[in-house]
Design a protein around this motif. Structure first.
Motif, PDB file in Angstrom:
ATOM      1  N   ALA A  69      -2.263  18.658  -7.357  1.00 16.26           N
ATOM      2  CA  ALA A  69      -3.602  18.618  -7.938  1.00 16.26           C
ATOM      3  C   ALA A  69      -4.170  20.028  -8.101  1.00 16.26           C
ATOM      4  CB  ALA A  69      -4.521  17.766  -7.062  1.00 16.26           C
ATOM      5  N   TYR A  79      -8.920  17.514 -11.384  1.00 17.01           N
ATOM      6  CA  TYR A  79      -8.852  16.349 -10.500  1.00 17.01           C
ATOM      7  C   TYR A  79      -9.272  15.037 -11.156  1.00 17.01           C
ATOM      8  CZ  TYR A  79      -8.911  20.274  -7.199  1.00 17.01           C
ATOM      9  OH  TYR A  79      -8.647  21.431  -6.533  1.00 17.01           O
ATOM     10  N   TYR A  82      -6.681  12.161 -12.421  1.00 20.81           N
ATOM     11  CA  TYR A  82      -6.038  11.301 -11.427  1.00 20.81           C
ATOM     12  C   TYR A  82      -6.915  10.106 -11.077  1.00 20.81           C
ATOM     13  CZ  TYR A  82      -2.843  15.225 -10.784  1.00 20.81           C
ATOM     14  OH  TYR A  82      -1.913  16.216 -10.993  1.00 20.81           O
ATOM     15  N   PRO A 129      -7.236  13.977  -5.050  1.00 18.74           N
ATOM     16  CA  PRO A 129      -8.016  14.684  -6.074  1.00 18.74           C
ATOM     17  C   PRO A 129      -9.509  14.381  -5.993  1.00 18.74           C
ATOM     18  CG  PRO A 129      -6.028  13.746  -7.027  1.00 18.74           C
ATOM     19  CD  PRO A 129      -6.141  13.181  -5.647  1.00 18.74           C
TER      20      PRO A 129
END
Length: 451
Positions: A69, A79, A82, A129
């Motif tokens: 990440a 992030y 995700y 994330p």
């Protein structure tokens, strides 16, 4: 540079993700071990072993996910993608987690273990994330305390949802089959959580990458950057020992109500009362962390928890009401630990950058999750073994010796962990005002835009 202050809409929009995440986490924390023993029919030792292995395997993936990440660069942010693309696999894996296949013996055990591992990987892909955004959205320590308070509030609301509605959904949807009831209940919660994550993605604004943003590190670079971060390592050590030992108390609640009090249904209301009380307790901890500092707030939670455990040891709670009152009082300390360490963890990012020159926010969050999940896994294995050791057999009347053993587990394991966690936290270097000074120095180090 990250934003110092966030709008109310930004705070709520981001922390709403904790409601979704905690629908999963609270269910796993409260009900999964009980599901294994009393619905699937696994022994306590086997159930604890499954929980331990899955947690440790998952934990190994956390720092890897964190480094992935950290190195991600997309037009949607580091992030946020995700959160958006991982929510559907996560929901499906949660339903699979609570499905009992028509297997027996070793095959059943292996299936339950694999479904648990699959869920853990899917959960990690979304939540590492998500939690890493804490350090990216703001570098202001008080603002992070406020964010932690909002996150805890939504987490408590999720705990209330899980505590209050799981038993009714299991009974209503299972038609007398508890295992099927848990599967359908899991599906209901998964639909709700899956619908929330895209809202978090849409509302949360991830800061744009700066031209002088830190370089993408190799895995060795992450470790070199993290090695001198004393704030992180002290927080890890304190949290690990507390988590291993306090795990037993939380997992014992359903067993205590069912077998010690012979009032399984009342556990639903006790757990709900703990969750509701958290809505009043969490703002108090937010205020306390800002007033006396985060380390001192942690130590205050230690003192409170030890007093509550002494009371539980001294008195024999034989009614659901008295036990519920005690659990609500106990939750004051447990929420203090949770609120404080989630507020402390982002601060260790800047401390590490200050000491090493490398900013490793997502790796820090991933590695912390590794230690936390490994600790919870060890706690689960230890709890399952101790439950088996004191003579527990599911769905039968327990002997007086077994009941006494369950209570001893609930007192002495948490007591030892909380006490050690307090001693360790005395070495935490970020006292009140220290983090603010570090942030100012880091900002002064940054080259000017005209440079």
């Amino acid at each position: 540079m990250t934003a110092h202050r966030l709008s109310m809409a930004g705070k709520v929009g981001f922390t709403l993700g904790d409601y979704a995440s905690n629908l999963y986490w609270q269910s796993v924390s409260i009900f999964l071990l009980f599901f294994y023993t009393d619905a699937v029919g696994l022994s306590a030792a086997t159930a604890g072993l499954i929980y331990m292995i899955a947690s440790i395997v998952d934990a190994l993936a956390d720092p890897i996910m964190g480094s992935i990440a950290d190195r991600t660069r997309t037009s949607r942010g580091r992030y946020r993608p995700y959160i958006l693309f991982g929510c559907v696999p996560l929901g499906l894996s949660f339903v699979l987690l609570y499905w009992r296949p028509p297997f027996e013996g070793l095959l059943l055990t292996l299936w339950m273990m694999m479904s648990h591992i699959v869920f853990r990987f899917a959960y990690t892909a979304v939540t590492i994330p998500y939690t890493s955004l804490n350090a990216r959205l703001t570098d202001n320590s008080d603002e992070r305390s406020t964010l932690a308070g909002w996150r805890m509030t939504f987490g408590v609301l999720a705990a209330l949802t899980i505590s209050y509605f799981t038993y009714p959904l299991v009974g209503m949807l299972g038609n007398g089959n508890a295992a099927n009831g848990y599967t359908y209940a899991a599906a209901v919660f998964a639909v709700i959580a899956t619908a929330i994550y895209p809202l978090v993605y849409a509302i949360t604004c991830e800061p744009a990458e700066l031209p002088n943003e830190e370089p993408r590190l190799t895995l060795g670079g992450y470790w070199r950057g993290l090695a001198p971060n004393r704030a992180f390592w002290v927080l890890v050590a304190a949290t690990v020992v507390a988590s291993i030992c306090t795990f037993a108390l939380g997992k014992s609640i359903l067993y205590y109500f069912k077998y010690y009090l012979h009032d399984e249904a009342a556990a639903r209301f006790a757990l709900a009362a703990m969750a509701v009380s958290g809505l009043a307790i969490i703002p108090g901890w937010v205020w306390l962390t800002k007033s006396i500092g985060k380390r001192n707030a942690w130590l205050a939670a230690v003192a409170w928890a030890l007093v509550m455990l002494a009371i539980f040891q001294a008195f024999d709670f034989r009614s659901a009401l008295s036990m519920t009152i005690w659990l609500v009082a106990w939750s004051v300390g447990s929420l203090g630990f949770a609120m404080t360490f989630w507020s402390m963890l982002p601060d260790t990012v800047e401390y590490g950058e200050w000491t090493s020159g490398a900013r490793t926010e997502s790796f820090i969050f991933g590695l912390f999750q590794f230690f936390l999940k490994a600790a919870l896994g060890i706690g689960a294995g230890l709890f399952g073994w101790l439950l088996q050791h004191v003579g527990y057999v599911a769905n039968t009347d327990q002997s007086p010796e077994t009941l006494a053993g369950i209570k001893a587990i609930m007192v002495w394991m948490p007591g030892a962990g909380v006490f050690l966690a307090g001693l360790i936290m005395l070495a935490y270097p970020l006292k009140r005002g220290t983090h603010e000074a570090i942030v100012e120095e880091l900002n002064a180090r940054m080259p000017s835009p005209d440079a």
